[in-house]
Scaffold this active site. Structure first.
Site, PDB file in Angstrom:
ATOM      1  N   SER A  63      29.928  28.858 -42.034  1.00 29.49           N
ATOM      2  CA  SER A  63      28.814  28.448 -41.180  1.00 29.49           C
ATOM      3  C   SER A  63      27.656  29.411 -41.371  1.00 29.49           C
ATOM      4  O   SER A  63      27.732  30.590 -41.004  1.00 29.49           O
ATOM      5  CB  SER A  63      29.241  28.451 -39.710  1.00 29.49           C
ATOM      6  OG  SER A  63      28.079  28.431 -38.909  1.00 29.49           O
TER       7      SER A  63
ATOM      8  N   HIS B 274      28.409  24.992 -44.335  1.00 26.70           N
ATOM      9  CA  HIS B 274      28.315  24.318 -43.041  1.00 26.70           C
ATOM     10  C   HIS B 274      26.954  24.667 -42.417  1.00 26.70           C
ATOM     11  O   HIS B 274      26.664  25.839 -42.143  1.00 26.70           O
ATOM     12  CB  HIS B 274      29.470  24.789 -42.158  1.00 26.70           C
ATOM     13  CG  HIS B 274      29.560  24.123 -40.823  1.00 26.70           C
ATOM     14  ND1 HIS B 274      30.149  22.898 -40.646  1.00 26.70           N
ATOM     15  CD2 HIS B 274      29.138  24.527 -39.605  1.00 26.70           C
ATOM     16  CE1 HIS B 274      30.100  22.561 -39.358  1.00 26.70           C
ATOM     17  NE2 HIS B 274      29.485  23.543 -38.706  1.00 26.70           N
TER      18      HIS B 274
ATOM     19  N   ASP C  32      24.510  24.299 -39.325  1.00 28.53           N
ATOM     20  CA  ASP C  32      24.489  23.993 -37.892  1.00 28.53           C
ATOM     21  C   ASP C  32      23.071  23.712 -37.410  1.00 28.53           C
ATOM     22  O   ASP C  32      22.254  24.627 -37.279  1.00 28.53           O
ATOM     23  CB  ASP C  32      25.069  25.173 -37.108  1.00 28.53           C
ATOM     24  CG  ASP C  32      26.571  25.262 -37.263  1.00 28.53           C
ATOM     25  OD1 ASP C  32      27.260  24.287 -36.933  1.00 28.53           O
ATOM     26  OD2 ASP C  32      27.055  26.319 -37.719  1.00 28.53           O
TER      27      ASP C  32
ATOM     28  N   MET D 236      20.715  22.632 -34.403  1.00 31.39           N
ATOM     29  CA  MET D 236      20.732  22.622 -32.930  1.00 31.39           C
ATOM     30  C   MET D 236      19.330  22.343 -32.399  1.00 31.39           C
ATOM     31  O   MET D 236      18.350  22.886 -32.923  1.00 31.39           O
ATOM     32  CB  MET D 236      21.209  23.969 -32.402  1.00 31.39           C
ATOM     33  CG  MET D 236      22.559  24.398 -32.952  1.00 31.39           C
ATOM     34  SD  MET D 236      23.141  25.885 -32.136  1.00 31.39           S
ATOM     35  CE  MET D 236      24.603  26.246 -33.112  1.00 31.39           C
TER      36      MET D 236
ATOM     37  N   HIS E   6      26.172  19.700 -39.623  1.00 29.67           N
ATOM     38  CA  HIS E   6      26.706  19.489 -38.279  1.00 29.67           C
ATOM     39  C   HIS E   6      25.515  19.374 -37.329  1.00 29.67           C
ATOM     40  O   HIS E   6      24.886  20.386 -36.988  1.00 29.67           O
ATOM     41  CB  HIS E   6      27.612  20.686 -37.936  1.00 29.67           C
ATOM     42  CG  HIS E   6      28.191  20.650 -36.569  1.00 29.67           C
ATOM     43  ND1 HIS E   6      28.801  21.753 -35.988  1.00 29.67           N
ATOM     44  CD2 HIS E   6      28.283  19.651 -35.656  1.00 29.67           C
ATOM     45  CE1 HIS E   6      29.228  21.431 -34.782  1.00 29.67           C
ATOM     46  NE2 HIS E   6      28.920  20.158 -34.559  1.00 29.67           N
TER      47      HIS E   6
ATOM     48  N   MET F 284      23.981  19.070 -33.968  1.00 26.12           N
ATOM     49  CA  MET F 284      24.180  19.222 -32.519  1.00 26.12           C
ATOM     50  C   MET F 284      22.862  18.863 -31.858  1.00 26.12           C
ATOM     51  O   MET F 284      22.141  19.723 -31.310  1.00 26.12           O
ATOM     52  CB  MET F 284      24.621  20.659 -32.214  1.00 26.12           C
ATOM     53  CG  MET F 284      26.069  20.906 -32.624  1.00 26.12           C
ATOM     54  SD  MET F 284      26.452  22.662 -32.801  1.00 26.12           S
ATOM     55  CE  MET F 284      25.913  22.907 -34.483  1.00 26.12           C
TER      56      MET F 284
ATOM     57  N   MET G 194      35.838  20.276 -32.501  1.00 25.88           N
ATOM     58  CA  MET G 194      35.196  21.514 -32.029  1.00 25.88           C
ATOM     59  C   MET G 194      36.228  22.309 -31.235  1.00 25.88           C
ATOM     60  O   MET G 194      36.817  21.791 -30.281  1.00 25.88           O
ATOM     61  CB  MET G 194      34.014  21.203 -31.102  1.00 25.88           C
ATOM     62  CG  MET G 194      32.730  20.741 -31.784  1.00 25.88           C
ATOM     63  SD  MET G 194      32.103  21.828 -33.078  1.00 25.88           S
ATOM     64  CE  MET G 194      31.888  23.384 -32.224  1.00 25.88           C
TER      65      MET G 194
ATOM     66  N   ASP H 261      36.080  23.703 -36.177  1.00 23.10           N
ATOM     67  CA  ASP H 261      34.891  24.565 -36.108  1.00 23.10           C
ATOM     68  C   ASP H 261      34.861  25.310 -34.778  1.00 23.10           C
ATOM     69  O   ASP H 261      34.826  24.692 -33.714  1.00 23.10           O
ATOM     70  CB  ASP H 261      33.650  23.672 -36.271  1.00 23.10           C
ATOM     71  CG  ASP H 261      32.327  24.436 -36.232  1.00 23.10           C
ATOM     72  OD1 ASP H 261      32.339  25.672 -36.332  1.00 23.10           O
ATOM     73  OD2 ASP H 261      31.281  23.756 -36.124  1.00 23.10           O
TER      74      ASP H 261
HETATM   75  C1  DX5 Z   1      29.048  26.527 -32.998  1.00 24.71           C
HETATM   76  C2  DX5 Z   1      28.860  26.110 -34.428  1.00 24.71           C
HETATM   77  C3  DX5 Z   1      29.781  26.778 -35.354  1.00 24.71           C
HETATM   78  C4  DX5 Z   1      29.670  28.292 -35.369  1.00 24.71           C
HETATM   79  C5  DX5 Z   1      31.018  28.835 -35.694  1.00 24.71           C
HETATM   80  O1  DX5 Z   1      28.343  25.688 -32.175  1.00 24.71           O
HETATM   81  O2  DX5 Z   1      29.074  24.711 -34.573  1.00 24.71           O
HETATM   82  O3  DX5 Z   1      29.695  26.251 -36.666  1.00 24.71           O
HETATM   83  O4  DX5 Z   1      28.720  28.784 -36.273  1.00 24.71           O
HETATM   84  O5  DX5 Z   1      30.967  30.213 -35.582  1.00 24.71           O
HETATM   85  P1  DX5 Z   1      32.288  31.101 -35.413  1.00 24.71           P
HETATM   86  O6  DX5 Z   1      33.135  30.858 -36.646  1.00 24.71           O
HETATM   87  O7  DX5 Z   1      31.751  32.478 -35.326  1.00 24.71           O
HETATM   88  O8  DX5 Z   1      32.976  30.636 -34.162  1.00 24.71           O
HETATM   89 ZN    ZN Z   2      29.260  23.899 -36.640  1.00 23.75          ZN
END
Ligand code: DX5
Ligand code: ZN
Length: 217
Positions: free
Chosen positions: A6, A31, A33, A35, A64, A66, A135, A173
């Site tokens: 990630s 990956h 993320d 947001m 991903h 969000m 998740m 994840d």
């Molecule tokens: C959280 C993200 C993850 C995050 C995971 O909302 O979707 O991808 O970066 O980080 P770790 O591995 O540190 O939990």
């Molecule tokens: Zn993620």
């Protein structure tokens, strides 16, 4: 096991170098993320940054999202270079329509489920999904602790996929570490996301090998 680091935990000021270092470490997926500050209480990046990364990397971009009502932006993410687009079941009113739109845009469709969301949300979609993301923390931040009941969820999802005769991959994840990766793979996980437990421990080639060795043992 596919390890999908990630990028939330990488050095954003050196994105191109980080992507190159991942490829050199034998990593095949990244990956990403996304947001929006509404679906989750944090903001990261969107299509322009993914488009810039796409120019420097051949990694499989596992995006991903969000974000609320992701169907509005599916074409933007596909055009930016997303290989897989994962949307949250909780964030879209018309999940089947959104997944069909992802496939139509040329990306692989995937659905993410928050820890408290039941597996039944994806039951009828399995044949058309490349992946389901379980998740194992409440999304929004890296570095949180794995929620234990999510291991059972992975086992139950695996049984559901087998029963449906589907080829859907299972991704986990949140809070994935060297200590829990083996039991997650044993429970049925195909793709593990790791942020803080990966980027915090360079060199990346060595860290990647440590994850792979634990999961084969
Ligand atoms: C959280 C993200 C993850 C995050 C995971 O909302 O979707 O991808 O970066 O980080 P770790 O591995 O540190 O939990
Ligand atoms: Zn993620």
């Amino acid at each position: 096991m596919i390890l999908s680091p990630s990028l939330l935990s990488c050095d954003f000021a050196r994105l191109a170098e980080e992507l190159a270092a991942l490829e050199a470490a034998g990593i095949t997926w990244a990956h990403l993320d996304v947001m929006d500050g509404s679906f989750v209480p944090n903001i990261t990046f969107g299509p322009p940054v993914i488009k810039a990364m796409r120019k420097t990397s051949r990694l499989f971009f596992d995006c991903h999202l969000m974000i609320d009502e992701p169907g509005r932006f599916v074409d933007d993410y596909a055009q930016a270079g997303a290989d897989l687009i994962c949307v949250h079941a909780e964030a879209t009113h018309h999940l089947e329509r959104t997944c069909a739109a992802i496939a139509q845009a040329g990306a692989k469709p995937a659905v993410a489920l928050n820890p408290a969301t039941p597996l039944s949300a994806v039951r009828y979609l399995l044949p058309q999904l490349s992946m389901v993301l379980i998740m194992s923390v409440n999304p929004g931040f890296g570095g949180q602790s794995f929620i234990p009941f999510c291991l059972d969820k992975v086992r139950e999802l695996k049984a559901m996929i087998v029963q449906a005769g589907a080829q859907t991959l299972i991704q986990v994840d949140g809070g994935v570490t060297l200590d829990n990766c083996a039991e997650l793979v044993h429970a049925g996980a195909d793709v593990l996301v790791s942020g803080s437990a990966f980027f915090g421990f360079p060199p990346y080639g060595e860290r990647h090998s440590q994850f792979q060795e634990r999961c084969q043992g």
